[in-house]
Design a protein around this motif. Structure first.
Motif, short mmCIF file in Angstrom:
data_model
loop_
_atom_site.label_atom_id
_atom_site.label_comp_id
_atom_site.label_asym_id
_atom_site.label_seq_id
_atom_site.Cartn_x
_atom_site.Cartn_y
_atom_site.Cartn_z
N ILE A 60 0.84 -1.20 0.00
CA ILE A 60 0.00 0.00 0.00
C ILE A 60 0.87 1.25 0.00
CG2 ILE A 60 -1.63 1.35 1.40
CD1 ILE A 60 -2.85 -1.40 2.25
N THR A 61 1.94 1.24 0.79
CA THR A 61 2.85 2.39 0.83
C THR A 61 3.48 2.62 -0.54
OG1 THR A 61 3.31 2.02 3.17
CG2 THR A 61 4.93 3.33 1.94
N ALA A 62 3.91 1.55 -1.18
CA ALA A 62 4.53 1.67 -2.51
C ALA A 62 3.52 2.22 -3.53
CB ALA A 62 5.07 0.32 -2.97
N ALA A 63 2.29 1.75 -3.45
CA ALA A 63 1.26 2.25 -4.38
C ALA A 63 1.00 3.73 -4.14
CB ALA A 63 -0.03 1.44 -4.21
N THR A 64 0.95 4.13 -2.91
CA THR A 64 0.75 5.54 -2.57
C THR A 64 1.90 6.39 -3.12
OG1 THR A 64 -0.45 4.93 -0.56
CG2 THR A 64 0.43 7.17 -0.66
N LEU A 65 3.11 5.90 -2.97
CA LEU A 65 4.26 6.65 -3.48
C LEU A 65 4.25 6.73 -5.01
CD1 LEU A 65 7.06 5.34 -1.11
CD2 LEU A 65 5.99 7.61 -1.11
N ARG A 66 3.81 5.66 -5.67
CA ARG A 66 3.71 5.71 -7.14
C ARG A 66 2.70 6.77 -7.58
NH1 ARG A 66 4.31 0.14 -6.51
NH2 ARG A 66 2.07 -0.25 -6.62
N VAL A 67 1.61 6.89 -6.86
CA VAL A 67 0.61 7.91 -7.18
C VAL A 67 1.20 9.30 -6.96
CG1 VAL A 67 -1.59 8.92 -6.46
CG2 VAL A 67 -1.40 6.45 -6.77
N GLU A 68 1.91 9.48 -5.87
CA GLU A 68 2.51 10.79 -5.59
C GLU A 68 3.56 11.16 -6.65
OE1 GLU A 68 1.59 13.14 -3.42
OE2 GLU A 68 -0.07 11.77 -3.01
N ILE A 69 4.34 10.18 -7.09
CA ILE A 69 5.32 10.44 -8.15
C ILE A 69 4.60 10.85 -9.43
CG2 ILE A 69 7.00 9.31 -9.68
CD1 ILE A 69 7.85 7.67 -7.15
N TRP A 70 3.53 10.13 -9.78
CA TRP A 70 2.76 10.45 -10.98
C TRP A 70 2.20 11.87 -10.88
CZ3 TRP A 70 -2.40 11.67 -11.73
CH2 TRP A 70 -2.82 11.70 -13.05
N ARG A 71 1.64 12.22 -9.73
CA ARG A 71 1.08 13.56 -9.55
C ARG A 71 2.16 14.63 -9.71
NH1 ARG A 71 -2.02 14.01 -4.18
NH2 ARG A 71 -2.66 15.99 -5.10
N THR A 72 3.32 14.37 -9.15
CA THR A 72 4.43 15.33 -9.27
C THR A 72 4.85 15.48 -10.73
OG1 THR A 72 5.21 14.80 -7.05
CG2 THR A 72 6.80 15.83 -8.54
N GLU A 73 4.94 14.36 -11.44
CA GLU A 73 5.30 14.41 -12.86
C GLU A 73 4.27 15.20 -13.65
OE1 GLU A 73 5.64 10.28 -13.83
OE2 GLU A 73 7.73 10.17 -13.17
N GLN A 74 3.00 14.99 -13.35
CA GLN A 74 1.94 15.72 -14.05
C GLN A 74 2.04 17.22 -13.77
OE1 GLN A 74 0.04 14.18 -16.40
NE2 GLN A 74 1.43 12.52 -15.83
N ASN A 108 4.72 18.83 -12.94
CA ASN A 108 5.92 19.31 -13.63
C ASN A 108 5.64 19.50 -15.13
OD1 ASN A 108 7.39 19.33 -11.27
ND2 ASN A 108 8.38 17.36 -11.66
N ASN A 109 4.92 18.55 -15.72
CA ASN A 109 4.58 18.66 -17.13
C ASN A 109 3.71 19.89 -17.39
OD1 ASN A 109 6.00 16.34 -17.71
ND2 ASN A 109 4.19 15.01 -17.70
N ARG A 110 2.76 20.15 -16.50
CA ARG A 110 1.93 21.33 -16.67
C ARG A 110 2.76 22.61 -16.52
NH1 ARG A 110 -1.45 18.19 -13.56
NH2 ARG A 110 -0.99 19.36 -11.68
N ALA A 111 3.67 22.61 -15.59
CA ALA A 111 4.52 23.78 -15.37
C ALA A 111 5.42 24.00 -16.58
CB ALA A 111 5.34 23.62 -14.11
N GLU A 112 5.94 22.96 -17.16
CA GLU A 112 6.78 23.09 -18.36
C GLU A 112 5.96 23.62 -19.52
OE1 GLU A 112 8.73 19.41 -19.31
OE2 GLU A 112 9.71 19.32 -17.35
N GLY A 113 4.73 23.16 -19.65
CA GLY A 113 3.87 23.63 -20.72
C GLY A 113 3.56 25.11 -20.60
N LYS A 114 3.36 25.62 -19.41
CA LYS A 114 3.11 27.03 -19.19
C LYS A 114 4.34 27.86 -19.43
CE LYS A 114 -0.63 26.51 -15.87
NZ LYS A 114 -1.06 26.74 -14.48
N ALA A 115 5.53 27.29 -19.15
CA ALA A 115 6.76 28.04 -19.31
C ALA A 115 7.11 28.22 -20.77
CB ALA A 115 7.91 27.31 -18.58
N THR A 116 6.66 27.33 -21.64
CA THR A 116 7.01 27.43 -23.07
C THR A 116 6.02 28.26 -23.85
OG1 THR A 116 5.85 25.36 -23.56
CG2 THR A 116 8.21 25.20 -23.08
N VAL A 117 4.91 28.64 -23.23
CA VAL A 117 3.89 29.41 -23.95
C VAL A 117 4.22 30.88 -23.96
CG1 VAL A 117 1.47 30.12 -23.94
CG2 VAL A 117 2.10 27.75 -23.51
#
Length: 96
Positions: free
Chosen positions: A71-85, A87-96
């Protein structure tokens, strides 16, 4: 969440075994032919039923811990995914 219900069941099983251990100790001490409390306790802890119960406690604890870390590992995978998302949104805003 499948792991959550399995974890709850495993934790309940471990908790039950831990509490039953005290009852079993009392039952075995009562069965003892010894009169001294220390001797009754020694016999109870050395009794095959107590040893079998402790083996069950070991197995129950192993299952509970494995599920907890799953359960802890699954929670961490979700948190990593959220952070990546984020970051991707922040990168998209920075290039506009």
């Amino acid at each position: 969440m499948k792991h959550a219900s399995l974890f709850a069941k495993a934790k309940a099983e471990r908790t039950y075994i831990e509490h039953y251990r005290k009852s079993l100790k009392g039952i075995l001490m009562k069965r003892s032919m010894e009169t001294a409390i220390g001797a009754q306790e020694r016999e109870a802890y050395a009794h095959p039923e107590m040893i079998q119960l402790l083996e069950g406690l070991r197995a129950a604890t192993e299952v509970e811990e494995r599920l907890k870390w799953d359960i802890t590992a699954a929670t961490l995978r979700v948190e990593i995914w959220r952070t990546e998302q984020a970051n991707n949104r922040a990168e998209g805003k920075a290039t506009v």
